[in-house]
Design a protein around this motif. Structure first.
Motif, PDB file in Angstrom:
ATOM      1  N   UNK A  62       0.036  15.881  12.401  1.00  0.00           N
ATOM      2  CA  UNK A  62       0.825  15.674  13.616  1.00  0.00           C
ATOM      3  C   UNK A  62       2.269  15.259  13.299  1.00  0.00           C
ATOM      4  N   UNK A  63       2.392  14.170  12.561  1.00  0.00           N
ATOM      5  CA  UNK A  63       3.728  13.639  12.279  1.00  0.00           C
ATOM      6  C   UNK A  63       4.215  14.054  10.891  1.00  0.00           C
ATOM      7  N   UNK A  64       3.730  15.207  10.439  1.00  0.00           N
ATOM      8  CA  UNK A  64       4.034  15.658   9.077  1.00  0.00           C
ATOM      9  C   UNK A  64       5.523  15.880   8.835  1.00  0.00           C
ATOM     10  N   UNK A  65       6.145  16.636   9.746  1.00  0.00           N
ATOM     11  CA  UNK A  65       7.580  16.906   9.607  1.00  0.00           C
ATOM     12  C   UNK A  65       8.358  15.591   9.609  1.00  0.00           C
ATOM     13  N   UNK A  66       7.872  14.705  10.445  1.00  0.00           N
ATOM     14  CA  UNK A  66       8.511  13.394  10.526  1.00  0.00           C
ATOM     15  C   UNK A  66       8.444  12.667   9.180  1.00  0.00           C
ATOM     16  N   UNK A  67       7.299  12.756   8.552  1.00  0.00           N
ATOM     17  CA  UNK A  67       7.162  12.141   7.239  1.00  0.00           C
ATOM     18  C   UNK A  67       8.157  12.759   6.258  1.00  0.00           C
ATOM     19  N   UNK A  68       8.243  14.101   6.290  1.00  0.00           N
ATOM     20  CA  UNK A  68       9.183  14.792   5.404  1.00  0.00           C
ATOM     21  C   UNK A  68      10.599  14.301   5.631  1.00  0.00           C
ATOM     22  N   UNK A  69      10.944  14.148   6.896  1.00  0.00           N
ATOM     23  CA  UNK A  69      12.297  13.690   7.219  1.00  0.00           C
ATOM     24  C   UNK A  69      12.519  12.264   6.750  1.00  0.00           C
ATOM     25  N   UNK A  74      -5.640   6.064  -3.052  1.00  0.00           N
ATOM     26  CA  UNK A  74      -5.604   5.093  -1.968  1.00  0.00           C
ATOM     27  C   UNK A  74      -4.164   4.583  -1.788  1.00  0.00           C
ATOM     28  N   UNK A  75      -3.516   4.302  -2.920  1.00  0.00           N
ATOM     29  CA  UNK A  75      -2.129   3.833  -2.877  1.00  0.00           C
ATOM     30  C   UNK A  75      -1.233   4.892  -2.235  1.00  0.00           C
ATOM     31  N   UNK A  76      -1.503   6.156  -2.528  1.00  0.00           N
ATOM     32  CA  UNK A  76      -0.722   7.253  -1.955  1.00  0.00           C
ATOM     33  C   UNK A  76      -0.856   7.272  -0.441  1.00  0.00           C
ATOM     34  N   UNK A  77      -2.090   7.207   0.028  1.00  0.00           N
ATOM     35  CA  UNK A  77      -2.326   7.266   1.472  1.00  0.00           C
ATOM     36  C   UNK A  77      -1.703   6.058   2.172  1.00  0.00           C
ATOM     37  N   UNK A  78      -1.817   4.900   1.535  1.00  0.00           N
ATOM     38  CA  UNK A  78      -1.180   3.716   2.115  1.00  0.00           C
ATOM     39  C   UNK A  78       0.333   3.872   2.200  1.00  0.00           C
ATOM     40  N   UNK A  79       0.899   4.476   1.169  1.00  0.00           N
ATOM     41  CA  UNK A  79       2.347   4.683   1.170  1.00  0.00           C
ATOM     42  C   UNK A  79       2.757   5.646   2.280  1.00  0.00           C
ATOM     43  N   UNK A  80       1.975   6.715   2.458  1.00  0.00           N
ATOM     44  CA  UNK A  80       2.268   7.655   3.548  1.00  0.00           C
ATOM     45  C   UNK A  80       2.153   6.942   4.892  1.00  0.00           C
ATOM     46  N   UNK A  81       1.116   6.092   4.991  1.00  0.00           N
ATOM     47  CA  UNK A  81       0.902   5.362   6.242  1.00  0.00           C
ATOM     48  C   UNK A  81       2.020   4.381   6.555  1.00  0.00           C
ATOM     49  N   UNK A  82       2.769   3.995   5.518  1.00  0.00           N
ATOM     50  CA  UNK A  82       3.884   3.085   5.793  1.00  0.00           C
ATOM     51  C   UNK A  82       5.033   3.847   6.455  1.00  0.00           C
ATOM     52  N   UNK A  83       4.939   5.189   6.446  1.00  0.00           N
ATOM     53  CA  UNK A  83       5.964   6.013   7.113  1.00  0.00           C
ATOM     54  C   UNK A  83       5.497   6.503   8.484  1.00  0.00           C
ATOM     55  N   UNK A  84       4.273   7.008   8.547  1.00  0.00           N
ATOM     56  CA  UNK A  84       3.774   7.614   9.795  1.00  0.00           C
ATOM     57  C   UNK A  84       2.323   7.196  10.045  1.00  0.00           C
ATOM     58  N   UNK A  85       1.874   7.459  11.284  1.00  0.00           N
ATOM     59  CA  UNK A  85       0.471   7.234  11.591  1.00  0.00           C
ATOM     60  C   UNK A  85      -0.349   8.422  11.094  1.00  0.00           C
TER      61      UNK A  85
END
Lengths: 191, 191
Positions: free
Chosen positions: A117-124, A2-13
Motif C-alpha cells: 500500500x505505502x510502498x511508493x511512500x517508503x521509496x520516497x 526482523x531488523x529489516x522489517x522493523x526498519x521498514x516499519x519505522x517509515x511506513x505502516x
DNA sequence: CGTTCAGTTGACTAAGGTCAATTCCCGTGG
DNA sequence: CCACGGGAATTGACCTTAGTCAACTGAACG
C-alpha cells in the motif's frame, strides 16, 4: 530479517499480510573482508540492508581512492545513481569486515512498490533520508576545514573509529593519511 | 503553468482530470532582484517551479556566503532538508533577477500525493533527480580542484555565466573572488 | 567629475600535498 | 621465545595553491 522489517516499519505502516510479502523479496548475501558488492564497470543491481558488518563506498580517480561513506549494521546501502537508472557505475562498495546483507533487486523493488500500500511512500522517504545525509556531507565539505570534518566523524561514528583504518578515514575526510596524522597530533597537543 | 504541467508529465502520466487538479494547487509568486524565497531562521514552506528568472541558494557562515547552486527557468527548487521536515533552516534562497515562481505548499503537496494516481511516484522521482545532482556536486567537490570545477561550471551553464556576477561563481566553485580571478588569468594564458 | 563596487594584481601567509626516512605494531617462522 | 618482514602510522623538509590584506584599475551611475 526482523531488523529489516522493523526498519521498514519505522517509515511506513505494514499490514500483517504485507509483512509476509517482504522476506521472499530479499535474499541474503555474505561478503568476506575485501570483497565487493559493487565494482567499477558494474551496475548496482540491489539495495542492501546491512544485517552485520561494515562496508565502505569509494571511487578510484587515477589510482587515488576517495571514500564517500561507511555503512554498518541496520543501514540501507546502495549507489543510487547507478541503481535508479540501472546504468554502469565507476564506484566501488567493499566490505571491510565479514558482512551479511539482505538485498532487493530493482525488479523486486518495483514489485514491492506495486504490492505494498505505502510502498511508493517508503521509496520516497528512504531516498529522502539518503538525500538529506548527502546534503549534510556536501554542506560540510563546503564549509568545514578537514580538522573539523575529522572531529565530526569522531563524534558521529565513535564506534566505527576503531573498526576503520586511519587511511580510509583520511580519504573520507578528504585529505592524505600524512595530513590526518598531523591533525591528530595537533588535536592531541590541545589536551 | 503549461511548462509546469509538461515538466510533471515528463515524470509521470497525468489523466486529463488530474491535469485539472494541478493549477489550483500552485500559486504564483513574484520576486524582485535581491528578494528572498527563503531566509535564515525561516522554514522552507514550498517547492517552487521557476517560470522566469534566476535564483541562488546559499548559506551564511560567519559573514561568509557559500553558494550551493543556481536555479533558472523550468527547474524545481526548494531546500528539501527544511521543506521535508518543515523545520527551521539556516539557508537562503535569493532572486538574482526579477523572478516568477509557481509554488506548492507542503500541505498542498500531500494533497497532490493523495489525489493523483502516480503522485507519490512523482515525489519519489523528483527527489531522486535532486538527489542525483546533489551527489554529482558532492562527487566533484571530493575529486576536482577549483580550476576544474570552474570549467565544469562554464561547460554546464554557459548561458548562466553572463547572468551571474563573478563573486557568486567563485563562492559556488568554493574559492575567493581573488583566487577565481587568478584561475581565469591562468586559463586565459593557456589560449 | 567623483563615488561606488566589481574585478584584478602583488606580497605575504597558512595549510595540505609530496617525497622520503623512520618508528610502531602485529603476525609469522625459525 | 625471539627475530624478522611488511604494512600502517608518524615525522621532517620542501612544494604548491588558496587565503589574506591591501592597493589599484575600470566601468556604471548619478
Amino acid at each position: 530479517m526482523e531488523a529489516l522489517i522493523n526498519t521498514i516499519k519505522s517509515f511506513i505502516r505494514l499490514s500483517p499480510e504485507e509483512e509476509q510479502l517482504i522476506p521472499p523479496l530479499f535474499s541474503e548475501i555474505k561478503l568476506g573482508t575485501g570483497e565487493y558488492l559493487l565494482e567499477e564497470g558494474g551496475i548496482c543491481r540491489v539495495i542492501a540492508f546491512v544485517s552485520e558488518g561494515l562496508l565502505r563506498f569509494y571511487t578510484n580517480n587515477d589510482g587515488e581512492e576517495k571514500t564517500g561513506f561507511f555503512s554498518s549494521e541496520h543501514e540501507f546501502l546502495s549507489y543510487y545513481p547507478s541503481f535508479l537508472t540501472q546504468t554502469v557505475s565507476d564506484k566501488y562498495i567493499q566490505a571491510l569486515e565479514p558482512t551479511k546483507l539482505l538485498v532487493i533487486t530493482y525488479d523486486q523493488l518495483q514489485d514491492f512498490y506495486a504490492r505494498v500500500q505505502e510502498g511508493e511512500r517508503f521509496g520516497r522517504l528512504a531516498i529522502e533520508q539518503v538525500y538529506l545525509s548527502a546534503i549534510k556531507q556536501l554542506d560540510s565539505f563546503y564549509t568545514d576545514p578537514p580538522e573539523k570534518r575529522y572531529q565530526q566523524f569522531l563524534d558521529s561514528y565513535p564506534k566505527l573509529v576503531q573498526r576503520i583504518p586511519q587511511y580510509y578515514i583520511a580519504s573520507y575526510v578528504g585529505i592524505k593519511p600524512q595530513s590526518l596524522s598531523r591533525i591528530r597530533n595537533r588535536l592531541a597537543k590541545k589536551h
